[in-house]
Design a protein around this motif. Structure first.
Motif, PDB file in Angstrom:
ATOM      1  N   LEU A 128       0.837  -1.194   0.000  1.00 13.46           N
ATOM      2  CA  LEU A 128       0.000   0.000   0.000  1.00 13.46           C
ATOM      3  C   LEU A 128       0.876   1.250   0.000  1.00 13.46           C
ATOM      4  O   LEU A 128       2.063   1.189   0.351  1.00 13.46           O
ATOM      5  CB  LEU A 128      -0.906   0.027   1.239  1.00 13.46           C
ATOM      6  CG  LEU A 128      -1.825  -1.178   1.462  1.00 13.46           C
ATOM      7  CD1 LEU A 128      -2.609  -0.994   2.761  1.00 13.46           C
ATOM      8  CD2 LEU A 128      -2.768  -1.358   0.293  1.00 13.46           C
ATOM      9  N   TYR A 135      -8.497  -0.633   2.628  1.00 12.38           N
ATOM     10  CA  TYR A 135      -8.101  -1.883   1.966  1.00 12.38           C
ATOM     11  C   TYR A 135      -8.384  -3.122   2.811  1.00 12.38           C
ATOM     12  O   TYR A 135      -8.235  -4.245   2.332  1.00 12.38           O
ATOM     13  CB  TYR A 135      -6.634  -1.818   1.548  1.00 12.38           C
ATOM     14  CG  TYR A 135      -6.443  -0.879   0.371  1.00 12.38           C
ATOM     15  CD1 TYR A 135      -6.814  -1.271  -0.906  1.00 12.38           C
ATOM     16  CD2 TYR A 135      -5.949   0.407   0.558  1.00 12.38           C
ATOM     17  CE1 TYR A 135      -6.677  -0.405  -1.983  1.00 12.38           C
ATOM     18  CE2 TYR A 135      -5.812   1.278  -0.509  1.00 12.38           C
ATOM     19  CZ  TYR A 135      -6.179   0.869  -1.786  1.00 12.38           C
ATOM     20  OH  TYR A 135      -6.060   1.729  -2.852  1.00 12.38           O
ATOM     21  N   THR A 138     -10.735  -5.446   1.047  1.00 13.33           N
ATOM     22  CA  THR A 138     -10.329  -6.215  -0.133  1.00 13.33           C
ATOM     23  C   THR A 138     -10.873  -7.640  -0.085  1.00 13.33           C
ATOM     24  O   THR A 138     -11.401  -8.158  -1.078  1.00 13.33           O
ATOM     25  CB  THR A 138      -8.793  -6.239  -0.256  1.00 13.33           C
ATOM     26  OG1 THR A 138      -8.299  -4.897  -0.301  1.00 13.33           O
ATOM     27  CG2 THR A 138      -8.360  -6.960  -1.531  1.00 13.33           C
ATOM     28  N   PHE A 281      -8.668  -5.522  -4.939  1.00 10.40           N
ATOM     29  CA  PHE A 281      -7.721  -4.467  -4.562  1.00 10.40           C
ATOM     30  C   PHE A 281      -7.681  -3.377  -5.630  1.00 10.40           C
ATOM     31  O   PHE A 281      -7.730  -2.175  -5.316  1.00 10.40           O
ATOM     32  CB  PHE A 281      -6.324  -5.063  -4.362  1.00 10.40           C
ATOM     33  CG  PHE A 281      -5.251  -4.028  -4.171  1.00 10.40           C
ATOM     34  CD1 PHE A 281      -5.053  -3.444  -2.934  1.00 10.40           C
ATOM     35  CD2 PHE A 281      -4.445  -3.629  -5.222  1.00 10.40           C
ATOM     36  CE1 PHE A 281      -4.071  -2.464  -2.750  1.00 10.40           C
ATOM     37  CE2 PHE A 281      -3.467  -2.661  -5.054  1.00 10.40           C
ATOM     38  CZ  PHE A 281      -3.275  -2.081  -3.811  1.00 10.40           C
ATOM     39  N   LYS A 285      -8.772   0.603  -5.282  1.00 13.94           N
ATOM     40  CA  LYS A 285      -7.748   1.611  -5.588  1.00 13.94           C
ATOM     41  C   LYS A 285      -8.283   2.689  -6.522  1.00 13.94           C
ATOM     42  O   LYS A 285      -7.876   3.855  -6.451  1.00 13.94           O
ATOM     43  CB  LYS A 285      -6.524   0.929  -6.213  1.00 13.94           C
ATOM     44  CG  LYS A 285      -5.316   1.833  -6.365  1.00 13.94           C
ATOM     45  CD  LYS A 285      -4.110   1.043  -6.849  1.00 13.94           C
ATOM     46  CE  LYS A 285      -2.881   1.933  -6.932  1.00 13.94           C
ATOM     47  NZ  LYS A 285      -1.684   1.158  -7.380  1.00 13.94           N
TER      48      LYS A 285
END
Length: 323
Positions: A128, A135, A138, A281, A285
């Motif tokens: 990260l 996150y 995820t 992920f 993002k």
């Protein structure tokens, strides 16, 4: 180290336990509570016998790492709690979620430190840019992507998600992003308000059904009657996904006519495979703020019991425990 231990039904307490001493250690910075954690706390679970550490949706900071891994102390990471081997019969026949030779992190993540097997670091650890707690979502998003992939949803489909909890909401967000017509059936007015604030169409499930047939129905509430109802309501040739985990001895009453004459398909799944974890992920993002809104409460490790009680009362959406 400190760990939030599940010590019995309705009981969580902080205990001092030995810290892991493996070559790759991650300091847990936050771990969200999942439905299975809550269900275990409320009624027990055959896979999680007390005393044990729950929690698997986490992110953290590398505390120790061999140079060969490419990581160093201070790196922020999100970690998959497990991953398939890729070589067994189930993996080779396209069912990696059923792999019986998975790599796992050493314990649950409601604690200060986690050991990650060296053999799993290159596949299950993602770097990260900083301490970005979003996150932790995820892993749950990866589970949702697994279900959506199984359903083979087409752009022209009308989709109903029964249950507007975190998993149902993640599914709705994903489908809306793909331009699919989706609605969430949810009876809790507080959740309805949240869903609408995020741009997710919702109503009571009865009202949703009154609006017409759906091609795909995802049941994200662990109530058997809702699965049976969905089979009766789905469009002929449609699919019903049993996404919420039901008690293992549940017997569903499904009319043979639905399967034989109406061509209805009933399916289910649990967990994820690593490609779904990496895709989840990448999705977070792209729009971290949208997903981060789901984490409405954060509690220190010492208030883990209070966190469970808050979630059980329906007063939170997604709760993060922070050691």
């Amino acid at each position: 180290m400190k760990a939030l231990m599940y010590v019995g039904i309705g009981q969580m307490e902080v205990q001092e336990i030995p810290q892991p001493d493996g070559p790759f250690l991650v300091k847990v910075l936050g771990c969200t509570i999942c439905g299975t954690d809550l269900k275990t706390w409320k009624q027990g679970h055959p896979y999680f016998k007390p005393p044990t550490i729950l929690g698997h949706e986490f992110y953290g900071r590398v505390e120790r790492a061999p140079e060969v891994t490419g990581y160093k102390p201070g790196d922020y990471v999100v970690v998959a709690p497990y991953g398939e081997c890729g070589d067994c019969e189930d993996c080779k026949r396209g069912l990696p979620e059923l792999c019986e030779n998975k790599d796992y992190v050493e314990t649950g993540a409601f604690c200060e430190m986690i050991e990650v097997p060296l053999s799993f670091v290159d596949r299950g650890v993602i770097r990260l840019n900083g301490p970005e707690y979003v996150y932790a979502l995820t892993e749950p998003l990866a589970c949702v992507l697994t279900a959506l992939n199984q359903l083979e949803i087409r752009p022209e489909d009308r989709v109903l998600i029964v249950g507007g909890g975190p998993m149902g909401t993640l599914a709705a967000m994903t489908l809306l992003e793909d331009g699919v017509t989706v609605k969430v059936g949810e009876i809790n007015p507080v959740r309805q308000e949240k869903l609408r604030s995020w741009g997710i169409p919702c109503d009571t499930t009865d009202n949703c059904y009154a609006e017409g047939k759906y091609d795909k129905i995802i049941v994200a509430v662990n109530v058997p009657a809702l699965v049976e109802e969905a089979v009766g309501k789905v469009r002929d040739g449609g699919k019903v996904h049993v996404f919420a985990g039901l008690p293992s001895d549940t017997v569903l009453k499904i009319p043979a006519k639905a399967l034989h004459y109406r061509f209805v398909q009933i399916m289910g799944c649990s967990g994820y495979a690593l490609p779904a974890f990496h895709r989840a992920f990448a999705m977070i993002k792209k729009n971290p703020a949208r997903y981060q809104a789901l984490i409405t409460h954060r509690f220190p490790l010492e208030k883990g019991q209070e966190a469970m009680q808050t979630l059980a009362r329906g007063e939170a959406f997604k709760i993060m425990i922070e050691p």
